[in-house]
Scaffold this motif. Structure first.
Motif, PDB file in Angstrom:
ATOM      1  N   ASP A 239      -1.759   0.284  -9.588  1.00 53.10           N
ATOM      2  CA  ASP A 239      -3.175   0.396  -9.212  1.00 53.10           C
ATOM      3  C   ASP A 239      -3.547   1.847  -8.957  1.00 53.10           C
ATOM      4  O   ASP A 239      -4.603   2.318  -9.396  1.00 53.10           O
ATOM      5  CB  ASP A 239      -3.468  -0.423  -7.948  1.00 53.10           C
ATOM      6  CG  ASP A 239      -3.446  -1.919  -8.219  1.00 53.10           C
ATOM      7  OD1 ASP A 239      -3.298  -2.702  -7.256  1.00 53.10           O
ATOM      8  OD2 ASP A 239      -3.567  -2.297  -9.411  1.00 53.10           O
ATOM      9  N   TYR A 240      -2.668   2.518  -8.240  1.00 50.69           N
ATOM     10  CA  TYR A 240      -2.977   3.894  -7.856  1.00 50.69           C
ATOM     11  C   TYR A 240      -3.011   4.829  -9.055  1.00 50.69           C
ATOM     12  O   TYR A 240      -3.914   5.643  -9.186  1.00 50.69           O
ATOM     13  CB  TYR A 240      -1.987   4.391  -6.799  1.00 50.69           C
ATOM     14  CG  TYR A 240      -2.510   5.568  -6.017  1.00 50.69           C
ATOM     15  CD1 TYR A 240      -1.876   6.805  -6.058  1.00 50.69           C
ATOM     16  CD2 TYR A 240      -3.665   5.439  -5.239  1.00 50.69           C
ATOM     17  CE1 TYR A 240      -2.370   7.874  -5.338  1.00 50.69           C
ATOM     18  CE2 TYR A 240      -4.160   6.514  -4.525  1.00 50.69           C
ATOM     19  CZ  TYR A 240      -3.515   7.723  -4.581  1.00 50.69           C
ATOM     20  OH  TYR A 240      -4.009   8.794  -3.884  1.00 50.69           O
ATOM     21  N   THR A 241      -2.028   4.696  -9.938  1.00 48.66           N
ATOM     22  CA  THR A 241      -2.018   5.566 -11.113  1.00 48.66           C
ATOM     23  C   THR A 241      -3.207   5.258 -12.033  1.00 48.66           C
ATOM     24  O   THR A 241      -3.779   6.170 -12.624  1.00 48.66           O
ATOM     25  CB  THR A 241      -0.696   5.473 -11.915  1.00 48.66           C
ATOM     26  OG1 THR A 241      -0.377   4.107 -12.134  1.00 48.66           O
ATOM     27  CG2 THR A 241       0.441   6.137 -11.178  1.00 48.66           C
ATOM     28  N   HIS A 242      -3.569   3.995 -12.111  1.00 48.88           N
ATOM     29  CA  HIS A 242      -4.759   3.660 -12.918  1.00 48.88           C
ATOM     30  C   HIS A 242      -6.000   4.312 -12.332  1.00 48.88           C
ATOM     31  O   HIS A 242      -6.850   4.845 -13.050  1.00 48.88           O
ATOM     32  CB  HIS A 242      -4.963   2.133 -13.008  1.00 48.88           C
ATOM     33  CG  HIS A 242      -4.025   1.502 -13.979  1.00 48.88           C
ATOM     34  ND1 HIS A 242      -3.499   0.242 -13.800  1.00 48.88           N
ATOM     35  CD2 HIS A 242      -3.497   1.950 -15.140  1.00 48.88           C
ATOM     36  CE1 HIS A 242      -2.694  -0.044 -14.818  1.00 48.88           C
ATOM     37  NE2 HIS A 242      -2.686   0.975 -15.631  1.00 48.88           N
TER      38      HIS A 242
ATOM     39  N   VAL B  74       9.445  -4.568  -3.089  1.00 49.27           N
ATOM     40  CA  VAL B  74       9.490  -3.702  -4.262  1.00 49.27           C
ATOM     41  C   VAL B  74       8.339  -4.038  -5.212  1.00 49.27           C
ATOM     42  O   VAL B  74       7.622  -3.155  -5.685  1.00 49.27           O
ATOM     43  CB  VAL B  74      10.847  -3.821  -5.002  1.00 49.27           C
ATOM     44  CG1 VAL B  74      10.797  -3.079  -6.325  1.00 49.27           C
ATOM     45  CG2 VAL B  74      11.977  -3.268  -4.147  1.00 49.27           C
ATOM     46  N   ALA B  75       8.161  -5.308  -5.464  1.00 53.04           N
ATOM     47  CA  ALA B  75       7.102  -5.735  -6.384  1.00 53.04           C
ATOM     48  C   ALA B  75       5.733  -5.319  -5.866  1.00 53.04           C
ATOM     49  O   ALA B  75       4.865  -4.872  -6.622  1.00 53.04           O
ATOM     50  CB  ALA B  75       7.161  -7.245  -6.583  1.00 53.04           C
ATOM     51  N   GLN B  76       5.557  -5.424  -4.541  1.00 51.95           N
ATOM     52  CA  GLN B  76       4.287  -5.019  -3.931  1.00 51.95           C
ATOM     53  C   GLN B  76       4.036  -3.532  -4.110  1.00 51.95           C
ATOM     54  O   GLN B  76       2.947  -3.111  -4.522  1.00 51.95           O
ATOM     55  CB  GLN B  76       4.295  -5.335  -2.428  1.00 51.95           C
ATOM     56  CG  GLN B  76       3.708  -6.684  -2.108  1.00 51.95           C
ATOM     57  CD  GLN B  76       3.595  -6.909  -0.606  1.00 51.95           C
ATOM     58  OE1 GLN B  76       4.291  -6.297   0.190  1.00 51.95           O
ATOM     59  NE2 GLN B  76       2.710  -7.794  -0.220  1.00 51.95           N
ATOM     60  N   TRP B  77       5.079  -2.731  -3.806  1.00 47.83           N
ATOM     61  CA  TRP B  77       4.937  -1.281  -3.951  1.00 47.83           C
ATOM     62  C   TRP B  77       4.659  -0.924  -5.400  1.00 47.83           C
ATOM     63  O   TRP B  77       3.830  -0.067  -5.707  1.00 47.83           O
ATOM     64  CB  TRP B  77       6.211  -0.545  -3.507  1.00 47.83           C
ATOM     65  CG  TRP B  77       6.539  -0.576  -2.034  1.00 47.83           C
ATOM     66  CD1 TRP B  77       7.728  -0.890  -1.471  1.00 47.83           C
ATOM     67  CD2 TRP B  77       5.663  -0.272  -0.939  1.00 47.83           C
ATOM     68  NE1 TRP B  77       7.666  -0.799  -0.104  1.00 47.83           N
ATOM     69  CE2 TRP B  77       6.411  -0.423   0.253  1.00 47.83           C
ATOM     70  CE3 TRP B  77       4.314   0.126  -0.849  1.00 47.83           C
ATOM     71  CZ2 TRP B  77       5.867  -0.194   1.516  1.00 47.83           C
ATOM     72  CZ3 TRP B  77       3.772   0.356   0.416  1.00 47.83           C
ATOM     73  CH2 TRP B  77       4.540   0.189   1.579  1.00 47.83           C
ATOM     74  N   ARG B  78       5.357  -1.596  -6.309  1.00 44.25           N
ATOM     75  CA  ARG B  78       5.168  -1.304  -7.732  1.00 44.25           C
ATOM     76  C   ARG B  78       3.752  -1.635  -8.173  1.00 44.25           C
ATOM     77  O   ARG B  78       3.137  -0.889  -8.931  1.00 44.25           O
ATOM     78  CB  ARG B  78       6.187  -2.050  -8.590  1.00 44.25           C
ATOM     79  CG  ARG B  78       7.564  -1.402  -8.599  1.00 44.25           C
ATOM     80  CD  ARG B  78       8.584  -2.277  -9.302  1.00 44.25           C
ATOM     81  NE  ARG B  78       8.327  -2.373 -10.737  1.00 44.25           N
ATOM     82  CZ  ARG B  78       8.952  -1.643 -11.658  1.00 44.25           C
ATOM     83  NH1 ARG B  78       9.864  -0.766 -11.306  1.00 44.25           N
ATOM     84  NH2 ARG B  78       8.670  -1.806 -12.940  1.00 44.25           N
ATOM     85  N   ASN B  79       3.211  -2.746  -7.689  1.00 41.74           N
ATOM     86  CA  ASN B  79       1.819  -3.085  -7.995  1.00 41.74           C
ATOM     87  C   ASN B  79       0.876  -2.019  -7.490  1.00 41.74           C
ATOM     88  O   ASN B  79      -0.074  -1.618  -8.168  1.00 41.74           O
ATOM     89  CB  ASN B  79       1.437  -4.439  -7.391  1.00 41.74           C
ATOM     90  CG  ASN B  79       1.935  -5.589  -8.253  1.00 41.74           C
ATOM     91  OD1 ASN B  79       2.261  -5.399  -9.419  1.00 41.74           O
ATOM     92  ND2 ASN B  79       2.002  -6.777  -7.680  1.00 41.74           N
TER      93      ASN B  79
END
Lengths: 152, 244
Positions: free
Chosen positions: A13-16, A4-9
């Motif tokens: 990154d992607y939204t930025h 979960v933490a990986q996906w959230r990171n």
């Protein structure tokens, strides 16, 4: 680091990246705020509707530009609508291309218009891919038991 | 004591229910030719617990308001899957329609939002607040609409915060003197007005809390305040007994 933490990171990154490159602006965050338990798929619905509608508008523009005597006002009306829809979902780059497009319509510059139409199609495709990636990422977060971060 | 308490509690929750019902009575007619805009508008308005009817043109809006003869009306092209278009069934009479606010896009093919505004303001629906929306910030356009009687001009894309600007106009329609409203609207206004005064006081409180009133509404507020001062001193006592 758990899944979960990986996906959230990745999501951050992607939204930025999408914000930085101008694919999406603040309005997209506003759109996300309209999604809640009562309308859990609201953003996906709006985005799908946008791409359906844009397909129709782009075809109308193309048809109008193919005519022997081009009705630039009609093309402009389509671009205006498209620009409005793009603004609602925060599609900044699309919106900016539309601004150029409208200028060419006003100047009755066929070549300029055709160039913009091409650009709009490309930007649309790029945005579609980007959003599909984003939604897939969000689905993965949820599937892994996490919650989608809030977009600032 | 016990008996009085429970009566007050019941009365208080009844007040809350009435207030909710009054809020839910707010019916907005949204007019926009773009399917995306209609979807967003609908979501924004429903998010504030308003009832929404979306139509895709000025003509459809006029038909809905009964300002166009619709004997030969065909079903409209339902390009928006989620917005229910008004069904012109014979069972629904014009007289039963209640609109508290009309929101219209400015740029529409055929009848523009400005044309629609003029038609509405020249009709029996003239006291219904009309808000015009546009994606373009053109001062002359804005002035033109405001001069023609539009209550507000909002820039698209609308934000959640824009909806707060709509509240005073909607609340004002509850306070409308019945003479200025078409008889079809009298029914609902009186219904609400005839409810016990506590309902009105509650609204009064809400308005004061909201403090988003503009000057034009000030006089109607002070009128209402004068009317309800007698009942308002009951409120603090009841508030004390509210079960949160």
């Amino acid at each position: 680091m758990d899944a979960v933490a990986q996906w959230r990171n990745q999501w951050f990154d992607y939204t930025h990246y999408l914000r930085r490159e101008g694919f999406l602006d603040d309005q997209f965050a506003q759109l996300k705020k309209l999604q809640d338990e009562n309308s859990p798929d609201f953003v996906v619905e709006v985005v799908s509707l946008f791409f359906q509608d844009s397909e129709k508008l782009l075809n109308n523009m193309a048809r109008a530009l193919e005519q022997n005597v081009v009705d630039f006002k009609q093309v402009d009306a389509c671009v205006h609508q498209f620009k409005g829809s793009s603004a609602w979902i925060g599609a900044m780059r699309l919106k900016n291309v539309c601004i150029n497009f409208r200028n060419y319509c006003e100047a009755q510059n066929l070549e300029g218009c055709l160039g913009c139409l091409q650009q709009v199609r490309q930007e649309c495709l790029a945005l579609k891919n980007n959003l599909e990636n984003l939604f897939r990422l969000e689905q993965q977060i949820v599937a892994a038991g996490g919650s989608i971060p809030v977009m600032e | 004591m016990e008996v009085m308490k429970s009566l007050s509690d019941v009365a208080d929750s009844k007040q809350q229910q009435e207030q909710q019902q009054q809020q839910q009575h707010f019916h907005v007619l949204a007019v926009d030719d773009s399917v995306i805009d209609r979807k967003l508008l609908e979501r924004l308005l429903k998010g504030s617990s308003y009832k929404v009817t979306c139509v895709d043109s000025g003509d459809e809006a006029l038909k809905y308001l009964g300002l166009i003869d619709h004997d030969d009306q065909k079903p409209t092209d339902s390009s928006s899957l989620t917005s229910p278009y008004p069904q012109q069934s014979s069972s629904e009479q014009e007289g039963s329609k209640v609109i508290n606010l009309i929101m219209t896009d400015y740029c529409m093919p055929g009848m523009s939002g400005y044309d629609l505004l003029k038609r509405v303001k020249g009709s029996s629906w003239k006291d219904i607040p009309v808000v015009v929306m546009s994606s373009e910030n053109v001062p002359s356009r804005i002035n033109m609409c405001l001069e023609e009687g539009a209550e507000e001009f909002l820039l698209k894309p609308l934000q959640i915060s824009d909806l707060k600007k709509l509240q005073p106009y909607l609340l004002k329609t509850l306070d409308q003197p019945s003479s200025s409203i078409d008889s079809s609207n009298n029914l609902v206004v009186e219904e609400i007005g005839d409810d016990d005064h506590d309902g009105q006081s509650k609204i009064n409180e809400e308005i004061n809390k909201g403090s988003v009133m503009n000057n034009t509404n000030a006089s109607s507020i002070s009128k209402r305040k004068a009317v309800t001062t007698e009942t308002s001193d009951r409120i603090p006592k009841m508030k004390g007994l509210v079960v949160a």
